[in-house]
Design an enzyme around this catalytic site. Structure first.
Site, PDB file in Angstrom:
ATOM      1  N   ARG A   1      -8.242   3.890  -3.956  1.00 38.87           N
ATOM      2  CA  ARG A   1      -9.241   4.338  -2.993  1.00 38.87           C
ATOM      3  C   ARG A   1      -9.319   5.860  -2.994  1.00 38.87           C
ATOM      4  NH1 ARG A   1      -9.842   5.499   2.507  1.00 38.87           N
ATOM      5  NH2 ARG A   1      -7.589   5.670   2.722  1.00 38.87           N
TER       6      ARG A   1
ATOM      7  N   LYS B   1       0.809  -1.222   0.000  1.00 43.29           N
ATOM      8  CA  LYS B   1       0.000   0.000   0.000  1.00 43.29           C
ATOM      9  C   LYS B   1       0.841   1.270   0.000  1.00 43.29           C
ATOM     10  CE  LYS B   1      -3.463  -0.430  -0.500  1.00 43.29           C
ATOM     11  NZ  LYS B   1      -3.978  -0.663  -1.899  1.00 43.29           N
TER      12      LYS B   1
ATOM     13  N   HIS C   1       6.809  -7.254  -2.316  1.00 45.10           N
ATOM     14  CA  HIS C   1       6.726  -6.560  -1.033  1.00 45.10           C
ATOM     15  C   HIS C   1       7.700  -7.173  -0.029  1.00 45.10           C
ATOM     16  CE1 HIS C   1       3.269  -4.501  -2.550  1.00 45.10           C
ATOM     17  NE2 HIS C   1       2.490  -5.550  -2.547  1.00 45.10           N
TER      18      HIS C   1
ATOM     19  N   GLU D   1      -7.390   9.654 -11.092  1.00 39.12           N
ATOM     20  CA  GLU D   1      -8.696   9.493 -11.736  1.00 39.12           C
ATOM     21  C   GLU D   1      -8.591   8.641 -13.004  1.00 39.12           C
ATOM     22  OE1 GLU D   1      -8.572  12.757  -9.013  1.00 39.12           O
ATOM     23  OE2 GLU D   1      -7.335  12.385 -10.819  1.00 39.12           O
TER      24      GLU D   1
END
Length: 299
Positions: free
Chosen positions: A259, A56, A103, A230
């Site tokens: 998100r 994230k 990760h 966007e």
């Protein structure tokens, strides 16, 4: 390897694989040991790029901007292949120029990358936004490693047991910082999520230079426009965002990647008590590990 399933005193559910004292995501392939060995031995190709991020931290965003720059077009590249969650044979099938994601902490990345034979792009994000984004990510999917409240998640996130891939946040940062300081063979570009948000075009230029590519400014301005939050969310929400790999976790295998993409959203979710707890643990852990990273931008 040990399968760990915990329900804490508040009913929060935690699920992960433990191997050699480290926590790995439950979707990590196989018994952990064998797949780690395959990842370590993977030679790749000389023009491969290994994207390394704590979960994230802008992985899909950076993946798409790099691939647009390399391919010299504005095509959406979807979701990167992730080393810990897919068979090594999948990476041999990727079209060139290839870029894939991990990760994993530094000890577990391919030896070829440690030798400098594969270039690395490493991205860090401020821990508060990282934690919130990770919680919302789990909260939006099925069959995940954590089910419960934000308060429970924050305590778990700051603990040594946190289910990232091979280490929780603080060992992850220390092992990478030690590697950057001590391994002069690394071909690595270090990026900060917040700097990308505030100075995107400058970082696109930096990436282009790191890749030894010559691209005109008007093309790179086009990349800047096409990797806006966007634009990428619109593409991801179409059939282009669907994957077979994650169909058990999300409808159409479309991970809930995009998100808000903002700096400082943690202020809208953390209570005063949660923020004070986070600050206290963060300060203690950073001092304990002797980390001297530049201060993160938190808002």
């Amino acid at each position: 390897m040990e399968l760990v399933k915990i329900v804490d005193e508040y009913g929060n559910k935690i699920h992960y694989k433990r191997y050699q004292g480290r926590s790995f995501h439950p979707d990590f392939l196989g018994n952990v040991r064998d797949h780690l060995a395959e990842i370590s031995a993977y030679e790749g190709q000389r023009d491969d790029i290994l994207l390394c991020t704590f979960p994230k931290s802008g992985s899909h965003w950076v993946f798409n901007m790099v691939q647009m720059i390399r391919a010299n077009n504005f095509e959406y590249n979807g979701t990167p292949a992730v080393m810990e969650f897919q068979p090594i044979s999948d990476f041999e099938k990727l079209p060139s120029p290839r870029m894939y994601l991990t990760h994993l902490g530094y000890p577990f990345i391919p030896m070829a990358a440690k030798r400098g034979d594969i270039k690395i792009i490493h991205v860090l994000r401020n821990p508060k936004d990282t934690a919130l984004s990770y919680y919302e990510f789990f909260n939006s999917m099925r069959n995940v490693a954590y089910e419960g409240t934000l308060g429970g998640f924050l305590k778990y996130f700051l603990s040594d047991e946190f289910v990232a891939v091979g280490s929780s946040l603080f060992p992850y940062m220390k092992e990478w910082e030690d590697a950057k300081r001590n391994n002069n063979k690394l071909q690595i570009l270090n990026l900060r999520y917040e700097d990308l948000k505030q100075n995107l075009f400058e970082n696109i230029l930096k990436i282009t230079k790191f890749l030894n590519l010559d691209r005109p400014d008007d093309f790179l301005r086009g990349v800047e426009q096409n990797v806006s939050f966007e634009r990428l969310k619109e593409k991801h929400d179409s059939n282009l965002g669907e994957t077979e790999r994650w169909k058990n976790n999300a409808d159409g295998g479309r991970l809930p990647i995009y998100r808000k993409g903002k700096i400082g959203d943690w202020k809208n979710k953390f209570t005063v008590a949660q923020n004070e707890m986070f600050d206290a643990v963060y300060k203690e852990k950073m001092e304990e590990m002797g980390l001297t990273l530049d201060e993160f931008i938190f808002e």
